[in-house]
Design a protein around this motif. Structure first.
Motif, PDB file in Angstrom:
ATOM      1  N   VAL A  17     -19.912  -9.311 -35.779  1.00 24.82           N
ATOM      2  CA  VAL A  17     -19.412  -7.922 -35.747  1.00 24.82           C
ATOM      3  C   VAL A  17     -20.588  -6.863 -35.844  1.00 24.82           C
ATOM      4  CG1 VAL A  17     -18.249  -6.304 -36.921  1.00 24.82           C
ATOM      5  CG2 VAL A  17     -16.961  -8.613 -36.551  1.00 24.82           C
ATOM      6  N   ARG A  20     -22.285  -6.838 -32.736  1.00 24.91           N
ATOM      7  CA  ARG A  20     -21.384  -6.389 -31.787  1.00 24.91           C
ATOM      8  C   ARG A  20     -21.404  -7.293 -30.710  1.00 24.91           C
ATOM      9  NH1 ARG A  20     -20.831  -0.180 -31.652  1.00 24.91           N
ATOM     10  NH2 ARG A  20     -21.800   0.416 -33.779  1.00 24.91           N
ATOM     11  N   ARG A  21     -21.157  -8.567 -30.958  1.00 26.57           N
ATOM     12  CA  ARG A  21     -21.164  -9.566 -29.769  1.00 26.57           C
ATOM     13  C   ARG A  21     -20.077 -10.576 -29.996  1.00 26.57           C
ATOM     14  NH1 ARG A  21     -24.759 -13.723 -29.875  1.00 26.57           N
ATOM     15  NH2 ARG A  21     -24.633 -13.950 -32.186  1.00 26.57           N
ATOM     16  N   TYR A  55     -12.032  -2.027 -33.210  1.00 27.33           N
ATOM     17  CA  TYR A  55     -12.248  -2.786 -31.965  1.00 27.33           C
ATOM     18  C   TYR A  55     -12.671  -1.714 -31.143  1.00 27.33           C
ATOM     19  CZ  TYR A  55     -11.743  -5.857 -27.818  1.00 27.33           C
ATOM     20  OH  TYR A  55     -11.721  -6.450 -26.542  1.00 27.33           O
ATOM     21  N   SER A  56     -13.383  -1.992 -29.909  1.00 28.64           N
ATOM     22  CA  SER A  56     -13.747  -0.989 -28.793  1.00 28.64           C
ATOM     23  C   SER A  56     -13.206  -1.858 -27.495  1.00 28.64           C
ATOM     24  CB  SER A  56     -15.135  -0.579 -28.486  1.00 28.64           C
ATOM     25  OG  SER A  56     -15.396  -0.024 -27.398  1.00 28.64           O
ATOM     26  N   CYS A  59     -16.427  -1.435 -24.979  1.00 23.00           N
ATOM     27  CA  CYS A  59     -17.398  -2.464 -25.157  1.00 23.00           C
ATOM     28  C   CYS A  59     -16.931  -3.915 -25.322  1.00 23.00           C
ATOM     29  CB  CYS A  59     -18.354  -1.813 -26.405  1.00 23.00           C
ATOM     30  SG  CYS A  59     -18.920  -0.146 -26.146  1.00 23.00           S
ATOM     31  N   THR A  61     -15.955  -5.376 -28.019  1.00 24.01           N
ATOM     32  CA  THR A  61     -16.266  -6.011 -29.171  1.00 24.01           C
ATOM     33  C   THR A  61     -15.754  -5.313 -30.571  1.00 24.01           C
ATOM     34  OG1 THR A  61     -18.245  -6.470 -30.328  1.00 24.01           O
ATOM     35  CG2 THR A  61     -18.280  -4.487 -29.295  1.00 24.01           C
ATOM     36  N   TYR A  63     -16.772  -3.969 -34.261  1.00 28.34           N
ATOM     37  CA  TYR A  63     -17.908  -3.106 -34.858  1.00 28.34           C
ATOM     38  C   TYR A  63     -17.592  -2.699 -35.976  1.00 28.34           C
ATOM     39  CZ  TYR A  63     -16.037   0.895 -32.791  1.00 28.34           C
ATOM     40  OH  TYR A  63     -15.247   2.239 -32.914  1.00 28.34           O
ATOM     41  N   CYS A 117     -20.006   2.957 -30.987  1.00 31.18           N
ATOM     42  CA  CYS A 117     -19.577   2.259 -29.740  1.00 31.18           C
ATOM     43  C   CYS A 117     -17.993   2.553 -29.842  1.00 31.18           C
ATOM     44  CB  CYS A 117     -19.889   0.938 -29.666  1.00 31.18           C
ATOM     45  SG  CYS A 117     -19.207  -0.055 -28.182  1.00 31.18           S
TER      46      CYS A 117
END
Length: 118
Positions: A17, A20-21, A55-56, A59, A61, A63, A117
């Motif tokens: 997290v 961001r992966r 959660y985005s 993106c 991911t 974060y 993000c």
């Protein structure tokens, strides 16, 4: 052994997290070797301890919305003479771990800036 697996999994979730992966929720759960429901249970546990996780979709991911850190410490060492009288069979550790009113797991906000993000 389950306690250490849980702590390791929390550390993995935090690392991914923070970086961001994570990928999508299904990808994230697969990467951790757990089901999606279990993933959301872990995320809810972190949120209950102050982790600002979102959660985005753009993106793809999870974060942190603000700087956040997870610090889990577990020390093993032989007991000295006086300490032998105060043996609790692990109750101090396990009661703090399993009862949320006792905040022994140290989850800390940091004051570093994080990229946004949305």
């Amino acid at each position: 052994m389950k306690v250490f697996e849980y702590l390791d999994r929390i550390s993995q979730v935090h690392k991914l997290v923070r970086e961001r992966r994570t990928g999508t929720p299904n990808e994230f759960a697969g990467r951790l070797g757990i089901g999606r429901t279990c993933l959301y249970d872990l995320i809810d546990e972190l949120r209950s301890r102050g982790a600002p996780i979102r959660y985005s979709k753009s993106c793809r991911t999870f974060y942190y919305t603000e700087p956040f850190d997870v610090n889990i410490k577990c020390t093993f060492r032989p007991l000295a003479g006086a300490e032998m009288q105060d043996v609790t069979g692990g109750m101090k550790f396990f009661s703090a771990f399993f009862f949320p009113g006792l905040r022994e797991m140290n989850f800390v906000n940091k004051s570093e800036a994080m990229p946004r993000c949305n």
